[in-house]
Design a protein around this motif. Structure first.
Motif, PDB file in Angstrom:
ATOM      1  N   UNK A   1       0.877  -1.169   0.000  1.00  0.00           N
ATOM      2  CA  UNK A   1       0.000   0.000   0.000  1.00  0.00           C
ATOM      3  C   UNK A   1       0.911   1.215   0.000  1.00  0.00           C
ATOM      4  N   UNK A   2       0.918   1.938  -1.104  1.00  0.00           N
ATOM      5  CA  UNK A   2       1.770   3.112  -1.257  1.00  0.00           C
ATOM      6  C   UNK A   2       0.931   4.345  -0.946  1.00  0.00           C
ATOM      7  N   UNK A   3       1.373   5.102   0.041  1.00  0.00           N
ATOM      8  CA  UNK A   3       0.612   6.250   0.531  1.00  0.00           C
ATOM      9  C   UNK A   3       1.412   7.518   0.266  1.00  0.00           C
ATOM     10  N   UNK A   4       0.817   8.443  -0.464  1.00  0.00           N
ATOM     11  CA  UNK A   4       1.471   9.727  -0.686  1.00  0.00           C
ATOM     12  C   UNK A   4       1.656  10.436   0.656  1.00  0.00           C
ATOM     13  N   UNK A   5       2.791  11.102   0.825  1.00  0.00           N
ATOM     14  CA  UNK A   5       3.096  11.792   2.078  1.00  0.00           C
ATOM     15  C   UNK A   5       2.013  12.815   2.444  1.00  0.00           C
ATOM     16  N   UNK A   6       1.418  13.453   1.446  1.00  0.00           N
ATOM     17  CA  UNK A   6       0.361  14.431   1.727  1.00  0.00           C
ATOM     18  C   UNK A   6      -0.877  13.755   2.327  1.00  0.00           C
ATOM     19  N   UNK A   7      -1.148  12.532   1.919  1.00  0.00           N
ATOM     20  CA  UNK A   7      -2.266  11.773   2.499  1.00  0.00           C
ATOM     21  C   UNK A   7      -1.918  11.401   3.943  1.00  0.00           C
ATOM     22  N   UNK A   8      -0.711  10.890   4.144  1.00  0.00           N
ATOM     23  CA  UNK A   8      -0.273  10.479   5.483  1.00  0.00           C
ATOM     24  C   UNK A   8      -0.289  11.648   6.465  1.00  0.00           C
ATOM     25  N   UNK A   9      -0.011  12.847   5.983  1.00  0.00           N
ATOM     26  CA  UNK A   9       0.043  14.032   6.837  1.00  0.00           C
ATOM     27  C   UNK A   9      -1.320  14.689   7.076  1.00  0.00           C
ATOM     28  N   UNK A  10      -2.332  14.267   6.351  1.00  0.00           N
ATOM     29  CA  UNK A  10      -3.651  14.900   6.472  1.00  0.00           C
ATOM     30  C   UNK A  10      -4.305  14.545   7.812  1.00  0.00           C
ATOM     31  N   UNK A  11      -4.909  15.524   8.471  1.00  0.00           N
ATOM     32  CA  UNK A  11      -5.580  15.216   9.733  1.00  0.00           C
ATOM     33  C   UNK A  11      -6.726  14.220   9.526  1.00  0.00           C
ATOM     34  N   UNK A  12      -7.472  14.394   8.454  1.00  0.00           N
ATOM     35  CA  UNK A  12      -8.573  13.497   8.093  1.00  0.00           C
ATOM     36  C   UNK A  12      -8.687  13.447   6.572  1.00  0.00           C
ATOM     37  N   UNK A  13      -9.000  12.289   6.019  1.00  0.00           N
ATOM     38  CA  UNK A  13      -9.319  12.159   4.595  1.00  0.00           C
ATOM     39  C   UNK A  13     -10.524  11.235   4.450  1.00  0.00           C
ATOM     40  N   UNK A  14     -11.276  11.484   3.391  1.00  0.00           N
ATOM     41  CA  UNK A  14     -12.394  10.624   3.037  1.00  0.00           C
ATOM     42  C   UNK A  14     -11.879   9.618   2.017  1.00  0.00           C
ATOM     43  N   UNK A  15     -12.164   8.331   2.254  1.00  0.00           N
ATOM     44  CA  UNK A  15     -11.747   7.261   1.345  1.00  0.00           C
ATOM     45  C   UNK A  15     -12.936   6.335   1.097  1.00  0.00           C
ATOM     46  N   UNK A  16     -12.777   5.398   0.191  1.00  0.00           N
ATOM     47  CA  UNK A  16     -13.827   4.434  -0.085  1.00  0.00           C
ATOM     48  C   UNK A  16     -14.065   3.508   1.106  1.00  0.00           C
ATOM     49  N   UNK A  17     -15.196   2.823   1.056  1.00  0.00           N
ATOM     50  CA  UNK A  17     -15.556   1.864   2.113  1.00  0.00           C
ATOM     51  C   UNK A  17     -15.576   0.439   1.589  1.00  0.00           C
ATOM     52  N   UNK A  18     -15.177   0.272   0.319  1.00  0.00           N
ATOM     53  CA  UNK A  18     -15.275  -1.032  -0.323  1.00  0.00           C
ATOM     54  C   UNK A  18     -16.564  -1.167  -1.118  1.00  0.00           C
TER      55      UNK A  18
END
Length: 184
Positions: free
Chosen positions: A140-157
């Motif tokens: 699972x490759x995570x962009x640093x900007x995603x890792x640093x975000x306080x909260x992000x909305x992502x899929x639920x499957x």
């Protein structure tokens, strides 16, 4: 039930308490959670499945592109060997599949996985694929900007429902690697 930390949703719940809003592999991963943050930090919101695509979703629920992260399934090939991986990038960017992803995975060629393969291999719906609950062998490759975000909305499957998570939850998933400039 509480207010969501970002976006405009009727309510947010700990995702582990709402299996109706997540795909089966996601529910299983939440039940066996060993993440860096408590499983209660993974929130679920109920959303219209017809608005699951990023642009429509953002407008309907007041989620800015920098508050939303897309999960892109990549097929990387070296000879006859195919490695599948997930890339988490902000919706305001696109994954550097042919550059950084290909090099990181040691592949000769990398491309977006065909939709049918992504759906079959993940057990999730297209437009809702998420890194929580992916096969254990997938990087699972995570962009640093995603890792640093306080909260992000992502899929639920699923196309119905989304997850809201701190970026550090994604960076702490098993098999995760945080990469600078993954999203360009």
């Amino acid at each position: 039930m509480s207010a969501a930390p970002i976006g405009k949703f009727d309510a947010a719940w700990p995702a582990a308490t709402r299996p109706d809003l997540v795909a089966a592999p996601v529910a299983a991963a939440l039940a066996a959670w060993t993440g860096v943050e408590p499983v209660e930090s993974v929130l679920a919101v109920d959303t219209d499945p017809d608005l699951a695509d990023t642009g429509n979703f953002g407008q309907a629920y007041a989620v800015e592109p920098h508050q939303s992260a897309n999960c892109v399934v990549v097929a990387a090939k070296r000879g006859e060997t195919v490695t599948y991986a997930a890339c988490m990038v902000l919706a305001s960017t696109r994954a550097d599949v042919n550059g950084l992803v290909r090099k990181h995975l040691g592949a000769r060629k990398a491309s977006f996985a065909p939709m049918d393969d992504a759906v079959t291999l993940t057990g999730m719906q297209y437009g809702g694929i998420t890194p929580i609950g992916l096969p254990d062998t997938w990087p699972i490759l995570v962009d640093a900007a995603v890792a640093d975000a306080p909260w992000v909305v992502i899929g639920s499957g699923n196309r119905r429902g989304k997850l809201i998570v701190p970026g550090k939850v994604l960076a702490g998933l098993p098999g995760a690697a945080v990469l600078e400039a993954l999203g360009v």
